[in-house]
Design a protein around this motif. Structure first.
Motif, PDB file in Angstrom:
ATOM      1  N   ALA A  42     -30.980  16.187  35.361  1.00 29.36           N
ATOM      2  CA  ALA A  42     -29.977  17.241  35.166  1.00 29.36           C
ATOM      3  C   ALA A  42     -29.777  18.077  36.420  1.00 29.36           C
ATOM      4  N   ARG A  43     -30.780  18.092  37.282  1.00 26.19           N
ATOM      5  CA  ARG A  43     -30.661  18.890  38.506  1.00 26.19           C
ATOM      6  C   ARG A  43     -29.549  18.348  39.406  1.00 26.19           C
ATOM      7  N   VAL A  44     -29.317  17.051  39.359  1.00 29.41           N
ATOM      8  CA  VAL A  44     -28.247  16.465  40.160  1.00 29.41           C
ATOM      9  C   VAL A  44     -26.898  17.043  39.744  1.00 29.41           C
ATOM     10  N   TRP A  45     -26.681  17.135  38.447  1.00 32.94           N
ATOM     11  CA  TRP A  45     -25.420  17.661  37.940  1.00 32.94           C
ATOM     12  C   TRP A  45     -25.297  19.152  38.204  1.00 32.94           C
ATOM     13  N   LYS A  46     -26.423  19.871  38.121  1.00 34.30           N
ATOM     14  CA  LYS A  46     -26.402  21.298  38.428  1.00 34.30           C
ATOM     15  C   LYS A  46     -26.036  21.527  39.888  1.00 34.30           C
ATOM     16  N   ASP A  47     -26.649  20.753  40.788  1.00 30.43           N
ATOM     17  CA  ASP A  47     -26.341  20.901  42.214  1.00 30.43           C
ATOM     18  C   ASP A  47     -24.889  20.556  42.506  1.00 30.43           C
ATOM     19  N   ALA A  48     -24.357  19.552  41.796  1.00 27.64           N
ATOM     20  CA  ALA A  48     -22.957  19.181  42.005  1.00 27.64           C
ATOM     21  C   ALA A  48     -22.022  20.317  41.599  1.00 27.64           C
ATOM     22  N   ALA A  49     -22.313  20.954  40.445  1.00 28.65           N
ATOM     23  CA  ALA A  49     -21.478  22.073  39.998  1.00 28.65           C
ATOM     24  C   ALA A  49     -21.591  23.254  40.942  1.00 28.65           C
ATOM     25  N   ASN A  50     -22.811  23.552  41.389  1.00 32.31           N
ATOM     26  CA  ASN A  50     -22.993  24.657  42.325  1.00 32.31           C
ATOM     27  C   ASN A  50     -22.242  24.415  43.630  1.00 32.31           C
ATOM     28  N   GLN A  51     -22.250  23.168  44.087  1.00 28.84           N
ATOM     29  CA  GLN A  51     -21.533  22.835  45.316  1.00 28.84           C
ATOM     30  C   GLN A  51     -20.026  23.037  45.152  1.00 28.84           C
ATOM     31  N   ILE A  52     -19.509  22.728  43.970  1.00 31.01           N
ATOM     32  CA  ILE A  52     -18.081  22.911  43.706  1.00 31.01           C
ATOM     33  C   ILE A  52     -17.711  24.386  43.803  1.00 31.01           C
ATOM     34  N   PHE A  53     -18.461  25.249  43.127  1.00 33.21           N
ATOM     35  CA  PHE A  53     -18.170  26.674  43.163  1.00 33.21           C
ATOM     36  C   PHE A  53     -18.316  27.224  44.581  1.00 33.21           C
ATOM     37  N   PHE A  54     -19.397  26.810  45.265  1.00 34.96           N
ATOM     38  CA  PHE A  54     -19.659  27.315  46.608  1.00 34.96           C
ATOM     39  C   PHE A  54     -18.589  26.854  47.589  1.00 34.96           C
ATOM     40  N   SER A  55     -18.252  25.584  47.546  1.00 38.50           N
ATOM     41  CA  SER A  55     -17.334  25.017  48.525  1.00 38.50           C
ATOM     42  C   SER A  55     -15.883  25.409  48.256  1.00 38.50           C
ATOM     43  N   MET A  56     -15.466  25.385  46.996  1.00 36.46           N
ATOM     44  CA  MET A  56     -14.069  25.661  46.659  1.00 36.46           C
ATOM     45  C   MET A  56     -13.744  27.154  46.634  1.00 36.46           C
ATOM     46  N   GLY A  57     -14.767  27.995  46.597  1.00 36.01           N
ATOM     47  CA  GLY A  57     -14.522  29.434  46.560  1.00 36.01           C
ATOM     48  C   GLY A  57     -14.037  29.918  45.213  1.00 36.01           C
ATOM     49  N   ILE A  58     -14.381  29.193  44.141  1.00 39.19           N
ATOM     50  CA  ILE A  58     -13.928  29.559  42.802  1.00 39.19           C
ATOM     51  C   ILE A  58     -14.672  30.805  42.328  1.00 39.19           C
ATOM     52  N   ALA A  59     -13.950  31.706  41.658  1.00 43.87           N
ATOM     53  CA  ALA A  59     -14.497  32.925  41.055  1.00 43.87           C
ATOM     54  C   ALA A  59     -14.924  33.946  42.094  1.00 43.87           C
ATOM     55  N   GLY A  60     -14.538  33.747  43.345  1.00 43.08           N
ATOM     56  CA  GLY A  60     -14.839  34.737  44.367  1.00 43.08           C
ATOM     57  C   GLY A  60     -13.694  35.683  44.644  1.00 43.08           C
ATOM     58  N   GLY A  61     -12.548  35.448  44.013  1.00 43.57           N
ATOM     59  CA  GLY A  61     -11.386  36.300  44.214  1.00 43.57           C
ATOM     60  C   GLY A  61     -10.505  35.884  45.378  1.00 43.57           C
ATOM     61  N   GLY A  62     -11.026  35.025  46.275  1.00 43.17           N
ATOM     62  CA  GLY A  62     -10.247  34.624  47.438  1.00 43.17           C
ATOM     63  C   GLY A  62      -9.027  33.800  47.081  1.00 43.17           C
ATOM     64  N   LEU A  63      -9.164  32.893  46.111  1.00 43.91           N
ATOM     65  CA  LEU A  63      -8.031  32.065  45.699  1.00 43.91           C
ATOM     66  C   LEU A  63      -6.909  32.931  45.136  1.00 43.91           C
ATOM     67  N   MET A  64      -7.289  33.887  44.295  1.00 45.91           N
ATOM     68  CA  MET A  64      -6.300  34.774  43.694  1.00 45.91           C
ATOM     69  C   MET A  64      -5.629  35.643  44.750  1.00 45.91           C
ATOM     70  N   THR A  65      -6.416  36.102  45.706  1.00 42.43           N
ATOM     71  CA  THR A  65      -5.874  36.963  46.758  1.00 42.43           C
ATOM     72  C   THR A  65      -4.862  36.221  47.618  1.00 42.43           C
ATOM     73  N   LEU A  66      -5.242  35.042  48.103  1.00 37.97           N
ATOM     74  CA  LEU A  66      -4.345  34.284  48.977  1.00 37.97           C
ATOM     75  C   LEU A  66      -3.073  33.870  48.252  1.00 37.97           C
ATOM     76  N   SER A  67      -3.191  33.444  47.005  1.00 37.63           N
ATOM     77  CA  SER A  67      -2.013  32.996  46.251  1.00 37.63           C
ATOM     78  C   SER A  67      -1.116  34.162  45.850  1.00 37.63           C
ATOM     79  N   SER A  68      -1.657  35.380  45.814  1.00 37.35           N
ATOM     80  CA  SER A  68      -0.827  36.525  45.428  1.00 37.35           C
ATOM     81  C   SER A  68       0.246  36.836  46.473  1.00 37.35           C
ATOM     82  N   TYR A  69       0.093  36.299  47.679  1.00 36.63           N
ATOM     83  CA  TYR A  69       1.090  36.503  48.735  1.00 36.63           C
ATOM     84  C   TYR A  69       2.105  35.365  48.787  1.00 36.63           C
ATOM     85  N   ASN A  70       2.047  34.461  47.820  1.00 34.71           N
ATOM     86  CA  ASN A  70       3.020  33.371  47.744  1.00 34.71           C
ATOM     87  C   ASN A  70       4.376  33.875  47.274  1.00 34.71           C
TER      88      ASN A  70
END
Length: 720
Positions: A351-379
């Motif tokens: 299960a640790r493999v799947w946990k690390d994969a999910a953590n990498q997604i959040f870390f790499s994609m910047g999800i839930a950090g507010g950055g995606l919402m901020t950048l797209s708000s200027y669209n």
């Protein structure tokens, strides 16, 4: 939401949200809006701009008379007050730069080989499909629809305002230690401007007797082979014939010259976190420079950021491509590549493999950090956010895999040079960038040139993500306190100065322990908690069908049902599973062989809960300040209904909303108290809710609106 001159709630004529209204005939007058386009547009020049007088809102001032009723105009701000991306590709490259960062260079390859090489790719791709892309789309579309940052986009469900506050806090905390990584990269960059790299030899002042060049490995011992793994020819030391035996018997281990440079010269690292020490002046200066760079890149707002990313987002790919062709041609590189792509399928049951994969997604994609919402708000409102989401997500995934080929080719080469397995070359966390790569470039022709290219690339990779995190904090403050916008330059300077001072402990000998702790607690499961509540607010409270209609209004077509399947089931269930496993599998923090004391982990938990506690705290504040109901259920109902201001930011886009009965086109036109929620979004009002609505109407004196009184609205304006 009721229209002018009639009270929908009193007449009981609320229509279902999904019931479409008949299209209205266009109003032919001088204030009619004709410019909006769901298809890509071009800048027509200032000759075609008609500056029409409007008493509705500032955002309506700039219109273009054209036969195409849905045309985007680049070159002029669509939203005059907040600003927009100037060019068509500014946003796309900014999002790509935000998603592709330091995590792609060292974190993904490390997680990949730790979890079975190629077997890790399958969980990574699956997690990207069911969590990464759906949440990326949800957060980006939300920001674009309401043109608001994470602090003020919650008018569709004010109860969840704390989610946005948590995003801003996480972005601020992450930017503190993220800029320290950039400061380290700058240190190495400056050190590379020399004829001989300082980490290439074991004769430096910081070198120890364990430096690997002083303890060479020998395949066979032609002299005396001692039981401690060493080999001597008479009285002269020849080398180590058994590295494992040498480590077990003597308690010593061979340390590469680059690792000694990193630990002793760059960090002057303490033995434990208790011996924290004082700031190192050279790291302090590099950290200050990193913040100065961020200040000047953000000083002109989102437009300057959009121009900077044309270089910062593209150049790293050029360097990676050069390093790729250089790496695959090195001796023994194939061994590293095999380790990267040959799977260990037994690892899929861990299960640790799947946990690390999910953590990498959040870390790499910047999800839930507010950055995606901020950048797209200027669209611009009709930007195809789904297309951009797929492009960025695909780019992030391919970059991770491509960076894996680059790094593992060098790791294979280094494994051959050091005569050790590939698994013993790579280091955890920042070590891969600041220990392995300096060692690798020192083995290449013209090492200073390669070192300069690599660390310059590393800085650019980090800057894109750092820009987005700082813009998240800045946008949150600007949206929350609009009166600060004329003083934006001073606010940016204040933010950078404050975060610089807070980050000074990271420049101390014990700073590395603090940074690893911040990365573990702030950038790990905290993001999953925030992402889960964001998903609940949009999908389960506001409604996926409503959000689909909002997205259809922006893009011109309704999204595929796949996103609903993910939002309603796959994404939240998977996040809950990963979150549960994170708690069950919890272990004390470590840095190498060092185990953190309990008090240090306690500080980490305080930092983590300090951000996510904003969610329940602001829920309590909202409920406590709501005075239009005496019951908890009634307050919750009021706080989970959209306000009259919810929707697109500009009246010319709000008038396109034909799927909400009597939707208010310009709620800011008159100086009047605003309703707390919009009856047009509710088709099932209970009798008590209607009665409560009538009470509010009589108190506020506003025909056609229900919700909060004047006092409640004043409180609402100060917090929402």
């Amino acid at each position: 939401m009721a229209g002018k001159g009639k009270t929908t709630a009193n007449k009981g004529k609320l229509l279902s949200f999904w019931k479409k209204k008949e299209p209205k005939d266009p109003v032919e007058n001088e204030t009619s809006i004709k410019t909006v386009n769901r298809d890509p547009g071009v800048f027509n020049g200032k000759d075609n701009l008609a500056f029409e007088a409007s008493n509705t809102s500032q955002g309506s001032l700039f219109t273009v008379t054209t036969t195409d009723e849905r045309k985007q105009i680049f070159g002029e701000d669509e939203n005059v007050e907040r600003g927009n991306w100037t060019g068509r590709f500014d946003f796309l490259l900014s999002m790509l730069g935000y998603a592709v960062g330091l995590g792609n260079v060292w974190r993904f390859p490390y997680l990949c080989y730790r979890n079975g090489g190629g077997a890790f790719l399958l969980p990574f791709v699956i997690m990207m499909a069911i969590i990464g892309i759906p949440l990326f789309l949800l957060e980006s579309a939300l920001g674009q629809y309401c043109s608001s940052g994470p602090m003020t986009c919650w008018r569709f469900a004010p109860l969840f305002k704390g989610v946005g506050v948590a995003m801003v806090i996480v972005s601020a905390l992450t930017s503190i230690y993220y800029n320290m990584i950039l400061a380290w990269a700058q240190y190495y960059l400056f050190a590379s401007f020399t004829s001989e790299l300082p980490w290439m030899s074991c004769t430096q002042p910081w070198s120890t007797r364990d430096c690997s060049m002083l303890l060479p490995l020998v395949k066979t011992c032609d002299g005396i082979a001692y039981p401690n793994g060493t080999c001597y020819n008479k009285q002269e030391f020849v080398g180590i014939w058994n590295n494992t035996l040498f480590t077990n018997v003597t308690g010593r281990r061979r340390i590469s010259s680059s690792e000694e440079y990193w630990n002793s010269q760059v960090l002057n690292i303490a033995d434990k976190i208790d011996d924290f020490g004082a700031p190192k002046w050279d790291l302090v200066l590099n950290l200050m420079l990193a913040w100065i760079i961020c200040f000047f890149c953000l000083i002109k707002g989102i437009k300057s950021t959009g121009k900077v990313v044309y270089f910062t987002a593209i150049f790293p790919y050029v360097v990676l491509l050069i390093l790729f062709f250089r790496g695959v041609t090195l001796p023994n590189a194939i061994e590293g590549i095999k380790y990267f792509i040959v799977p260990e399928f037994s690892k899929l049951l861990d299960a640790r493999v799947w946990k690390d994969a999910a953590n990498q997604i959040f870390f790499s994609m910047g999800i839930a950090g507010g950055g995606l919402m901020t950048l797209s708000s200027y669209n611009r409102f009709h930007n195809n956010i789904l297309r951009d989401t797929l492009i960025v997500s695909l780019g992030d995934t391919l970059t991770c895999i491509f960076a894996g080929f680059v790094i593992f080719s060098f790791l294979g080469f280094m494994a051959g040079e050091m005569n050790v397995p590939v698994s013993e070359v790579a280091k955890d966390g920042a070590g891969l960038a600041f220990i392995v790569y300096p060692e690798a470039v020192s083995s290449l022709p013209a090492p200073p040139v390669w070192s300069i290219l690599f660390f310059f690339m590393l800085i650019l990779l980090g800057l894109d993500s750092q820009f987005a995190m700082l813009e998240t904090v800045l946008t949150g403050l600007m949206d929350q306190f609009p009166h600060l916008r004329p003083k934006k330059t001073y606010i940016i300077a204040a933010i950078c100065a404050a975060l610089f001072l807070i980050g000074l402990p990271l420049t101390c000998p014990g700073g590395m322990y603090l940074l690893q702790m911040m990365d573990s607690y702030v950038g790990g499961w905290t993001l999953m908690v925030i992402g889960f509540f964001e998903l609940v607010a949009v999908v389960f409270v506001y409604g996926a069908d409503r959000f689909y209609s909002d997205m259809e209004l922006m893009m011109g077509k309704r999204p595929n049902i796949f996103w609903k399947i993910c939002w309603y089931g796959l994404s939240p269930v998977t996040i809950l599973f990963i979150f549960f496993f994170t708690w069950v599998d919890y272990e004390a923090s470590t840095y190498g062989d060092y185990v953190y004391p309990g008090w240090a982990d306690a500080i980490g938990w305080i930092m983590a809960f300090g951000s996510i506690m904003a969610i329940p705290v602001f829920m309590f504040i909202k409920i406590n300040n709501e005075i239009d109901s005496n019951t908890l259920l009634g307050k919750l109902r009021l706080l989970t209904m959209p306000s009259v201001e919810w929707g697109p930011a500009l009246p010319k886009h709000r008038q396109l909303v034909d799927y909400v009965d009597n939707f208010e086109v310009d709620p800011w036109a008159a100086m009047r108290p605003k309703a707390y929620y919009n009856n047009g979004f509710s088709d099932q009002l209970t009798s008590s809710s209607k009665a409560m609505s009538d009470i509010s109407l009589s108190r506020s004196g506003i025909s056609g609106y229900s919700g909060a009184s004047v006092a409640t609205q004043a409180s609402y304006e100060s917090t929402v």
